[in-house]
Design a protein around this motif. Structure first.
Motif, PDB file in Angstrom:
ATOM      1  N   GLY A 105       0.820  -1.200   0.000  1.00 27.91           N
ATOM      2  CA  GLY A 105       0.000   0.000   0.000  1.00 27.91           C
ATOM      3  C   GLY A 105       0.849   1.242   0.000  1.00 27.91           C
ATOM      4  O   GLY A 105       2.054   1.197  -0.251  1.00 27.91           O
ATOM      5  N   LEU A 106       0.194   2.365   0.276  1.00 24.34           N
ATOM      6  CA  LEU A 106       0.840   3.673   0.330  1.00 24.34           C
ATOM      7  C   LEU A 106       1.084   4.039   1.793  1.00 24.34           C
ATOM      8  O   LEU A 106       0.166   3.954   2.620  1.00 24.34           O
ATOM      9  CB  LEU A 106      -0.051   4.722  -0.335  1.00 24.34           C
ATOM     10  CG  LEU A 106       0.395   6.179  -0.225  1.00 24.34           C
ATOM     11  CD1 LEU A 106       1.719   6.388  -0.937  1.00 24.34           C
ATOM     12  CD2 LEU A 106      -0.690   7.100  -0.776  1.00 24.34           C
ATOM     13  N   VAL A 107       2.299   4.449   2.090  1.00 21.90           N
ATOM     14  CA  VAL A 107       2.648   4.818   3.462  1.00 21.90           C
ATOM     15  C   VAL A 107       3.591   6.011   3.423  1.00 21.90           C
ATOM     16  O   VAL A 107       4.353   6.186   2.459  1.00 21.90           O
ATOM     17  CB  VAL A 107       3.289   3.624   4.192  1.00 21.90           C
ATOM     18  CG1 VAL A 107       4.604   3.207   3.550  1.00 21.90           C
ATOM     19  CG2 VAL A 107       3.474   3.918   5.675  1.00 21.90           C
ATOM     20  N   GLN A 108       3.522   6.842   4.448  1.00 22.71           N
ATOM     21  CA  GLN A 108       4.407   8.005   4.522  1.00 22.71           C
ATOM     22  C   GLN A 108       5.802   7.583   4.966  1.00 22.71           C
ATOM     23  O   GLN A 108       5.969   6.556   5.637  1.00 22.71           O
ATOM     24  CB  GLN A 108       3.837   9.027   5.500  1.00 22.71           C
ATOM     25  CG  GLN A 108       2.563   9.691   5.030  1.00 22.71           C
ATOM     26  CD  GLN A 108       2.122  10.811   5.957  1.00 22.71           C
ATOM     27  OE1 GLN A 108       2.549  10.894   7.108  1.00 22.71           O
ATOM     28  NE2 GLN A 108       1.269  11.695   5.450  1.00 22.71           N
ATOM     29  N   LEU A 112      10.159   3.175   6.966  1.00 27.85           N
ATOM     30  CA  LEU A 112      10.193   3.101   5.502  1.00 27.85           C
ATOM     31  C   LEU A 112      10.688   4.396   4.887  1.00 27.85           C
ATOM     32  O   LEU A 112      10.421   5.498   5.404  1.00 27.85           O
ATOM     33  CB  LEU A 112       8.816   2.743   4.962  1.00 27.85           C
ATOM     34  CG  LEU A 112       8.474   1.249   5.093  1.00 27.85           C
ATOM     35  CD1 LEU A 112       6.973   1.023   4.996  1.00 27.85           C
ATOM     36  CD2 LEU A 112       9.205   0.450   4.027  1.00 27.85           C
ATOM     37  N   LYS A 113      11.401   4.256   3.779  1.00 28.17           N
ATOM     38  CA  LYS A 113      11.985   5.388   3.061  1.00 28.17           C
ATOM     39  C   LYS A 113      11.432   5.398   1.629  1.00 28.17           C
ATOM     40  O   LYS A 113      11.023   4.354   1.101  1.00 28.17           O
ATOM     41  CB  LYS A 113      13.511   5.234   3.002  1.00 28.17           C
ATOM     42  CG  LYS A 113      14.182   5.083   4.352  1.00 28.17           C
ATOM     43  CD  LYS A 113      15.678   4.832   4.180  1.00 28.17           C
ATOM     44  CE  LYS A 113      16.372   4.658   5.527  1.00 28.17           C
ATOM     45  NZ  LYS A 113      17.830   4.403   5.353  1.00 28.17           N
ATOM     46  N   PRO A 114      11.453   6.555   0.988  1.00 35.10           N
ATOM     47  CA  PRO A 114      10.983   6.605  -0.399  1.00 35.10           C
ATOM     48  C   PRO A 114      11.706   5.610  -1.304  1.00 35.10           C
ATOM     49  O   PRO A 114      11.105   5.061  -2.236  1.00 35.10           O
ATOM     50  CB  PRO A 114      11.281   8.045  -0.810  1.00 35.10           C
ATOM     51  CG  PRO A 114      11.179   8.810   0.472  1.00 35.10           C
ATOM     52  CD  PRO A 114      11.747   7.890   1.522  1.00 35.10           C
ATOM     53  N   GLU A 115      12.964   5.353  -1.029  1.00 35.38           N
ATOM     54  CA  GLU A 115      13.719   4.413  -1.858  1.00 35.38           C
ATOM     55  C   GLU A 115      13.309   2.956  -1.652  1.00 35.38           C
ATOM     56  O   GLU A 115      13.787   2.063  -2.370  1.00 35.38           O
ATOM     57  CB  GLU A 115      15.230   4.550  -1.623  1.00 35.38           C
ATOM     58  CG  GLU A 115      15.659   4.517  -0.176  1.00 35.38           C
ATOM     59  CD  GLU A 115      15.843   5.912   0.404  1.00 35.38           C
ATOM     60  OE1 GLU A 115      14.988   6.790   0.142  1.00 35.38           O
ATOM     61  OE2 GLU A 115      16.820   6.108   1.155  1.00 35.38           O
ATOM     62  N   ASP A 116      12.427   2.692  -0.696  1.00 37.00           N
ATOM     63  CA  ASP A 116      11.866   1.350  -0.526  1.00 37.00           C
ATOM     64  C   ASP A 116      10.691   1.106  -1.477  1.00 37.00           C
ATOM     65  O   ASP A 116      10.179  -0.011  -1.558  1.00 37.00           O
ATOM     66  CB  ASP A 116      11.395   1.140   0.914  1.00 37.00           C
ATOM     67  CG  ASP A 116      12.526   1.152   1.920  1.00 37.00           C
ATOM     68  OD1 ASP A 116      12.350   1.774   2.990  1.00 37.00           O
ATOM     69  OD2 ASP A 116      13.584   0.551   1.640  1.00 37.00           O
ATOM     70  N   THR A 117      10.265   2.140  -2.170  1.00 39.30           N
ATOM     71  CA  THR A 117       9.161   2.011  -3.111  1.00 39.30           C
ATOM     72  C   THR A 117       9.498   1.010  -4.205  1.00 39.30           C
ATOM     73  O   THR A 117      10.520   1.131  -4.890  1.00 39.30           O
ATOM     74  CB  THR A 117       8.824   3.372  -3.736  1.00 39.30           C
ATOM     75  OG1 THR A 117       8.366   4.248  -2.712  1.00 39.30           O
ATOM     76  CG2 THR A 117       7.750   3.223  -4.809  1.00 39.30           C
ATOM     77  N   GLN A 149       2.449  -3.954  -4.477  1.00 39.24           N
ATOM     78  CA  GLN A 149       3.074  -2.636  -4.592  1.00 39.24           C
ATOM     79  C   GLN A 149       3.229  -1.990  -3.220  1.00 39.24           C
ATOM     80  O   GLN A 149       2.273  -1.929  -2.434  1.00 39.24           O
ATOM     81  CB  GLN A 149       2.235  -1.728  -5.494  1.00 39.24           C
ATOM     82  CG  GLN A 149       2.760  -0.306  -5.608  1.00 39.24           C
ATOM     83  CD  GLN A 149       4.041  -0.221  -6.405  1.00 39.24           C
ATOM     84  OE1 GLN A 149       4.173  -0.832  -7.475  1.00 39.24           O
ATOM     85  NE2 GLN A 149       5.013   0.538  -5.900  1.00 39.24           N
ATOM     86  N   VAL A 150       4.416  -1.488  -2.955  1.00 40.93           N
ATOM     87  CA  VAL A 150       4.687  -0.689  -1.766  1.00 40.93           C
ATOM     88  C   VAL A 150       5.159   0.682  -2.240  1.00 40.93           C
ATOM     89  O   VAL A 150       6.137   0.777  -2.997  1.00 40.93           O
ATOM     90  CB  VAL A 150       5.758  -1.343  -0.874  1.00 40.93           C
ATOM     91  CG1 VAL A 150       6.177  -0.401   0.242  1.00 40.93           C
ATOM     92  CG2 VAL A 150       5.234  -2.652  -0.295  1.00 40.93           C
ATOM     93  N   THR A 151       4.454   1.714  -1.818  1.00 35.35           N
ATOM     94  CA  THR A 151       4.802   3.077  -2.194  1.00 35.35           C
ATOM     95  C   THR A 151       5.018   3.898  -0.928  1.00 35.35           C
ATOM     96  O   THR A 151       4.131   3.971  -0.078  1.00 35.35           O
ATOM     97  CB  THR A 151       3.703   3.721  -3.047  1.00 35.35           C
ATOM     98  OG1 THR A 151       3.485   2.924  -4.221  1.00 35.35           O
ATOM     99  CG2 THR A 151       4.093   5.130  -3.469  1.00 35.35           C
ATOM    100  N   VAL A 152       6.186   4.483  -0.826  1.00 31.74           N
ATOM    101  CA  VAL A 152       6.527   5.321   0.330  1.00 31.74           C
ATOM    102  C   VAL A 152       6.641   6.754  -0.156  1.00 31.74           C
ATOM    103  O   VAL A 152       7.564   7.104  -0.893  1.00 31.74           O
ATOM    104  CB  VAL A 152       7.842   4.859   0.985  1.00 31.74           C
ATOM    105  CG1 VAL A 152       8.096   5.678   2.247  1.00 31.74           C
ATOM    106  CG2 VAL A 152       7.792   3.378   1.296  1.00 31.74           C
ATOM    107  N   SER A 153       5.675   7.566   0.251  1.00 32.88           N
ATOM    108  CA  SER A 153       5.621   8.933  -0.252  1.00 32.88           C
ATOM    109  C   SER A 153       4.812   9.801   0.693  1.00 32.88           C
ATOM    110  O   SER A 153       3.855   9.327   1.320  1.00 32.88           O
ATOM    111  CB  SER A 153       5.000   8.958  -1.648  1.00 32.88           C
ATOM    112  OG  SER A 153       4.832  10.289  -2.100  1.00 32.88           O
TER     113      SER A 153
END
Length: 121
Positions: A10-13, A85-90, A116-120
């Motif tokens: 999912g989407l996570v900050q 989590l970091k953006p580069e883990d996306t 899908q894993v999205t870190v944003s």
């Protein structure tokens, strides 16, 4: 027929956490090696972490101290707890299992369909 099904993406900050699961189903005699891999856009698939049937683990340097792999052999299930989590883990995260379907068979590798894993922010 053996299937691996991932869930939990999912989407996570940035700084957040997610827990991925991978369930293996079908004709399974024994699961040997399992692992999580990921593929970011424009990049090759890379290993994130692996775990043997006895619980021995390995981690990519980029996730050490943040990610934890585990497995429940009775449930043919593997988990990935991802913290900080970091953006580069996306990436799309894939589970992999090397398993034996029948006692007289050799082992064979199977992949899940990916989650899908999205870190944003």
């Amino acid at each position: 027929q053996v299937q691996l099904v991932e869930s939990g993406g999912g989407l996570v900050q940035p700084g957040g956490s997610l827990r991925l699961s991978c369930v293996a189903s079908g004709s399974i005699f024994r699961i040997n090696f399992m692992g999580w891999y990921r593929q970011a856009p424009g990049k090759q698939r890379e290993v994130v972490t692996t775990i043997t049937s006895s619980g021995f683990t390995n981690y990519a340097d980029s996730v050490k101290g943040r990610f934890t792999i585990s497995r429940d052999n009775a449930k043919n299930t593997m988990y990935l707890q991802m913290n900080s989590l970091k953006p580069e883990d996306t990436a799309v995260y894939y589970c992999y299992a090397d398993l034996i379907e029948q006692p007289s068979f050799g082992s064979r590798g199977y992949w899940g369909q990916g989650t899908q894993v999205t870190v944003s922010s």
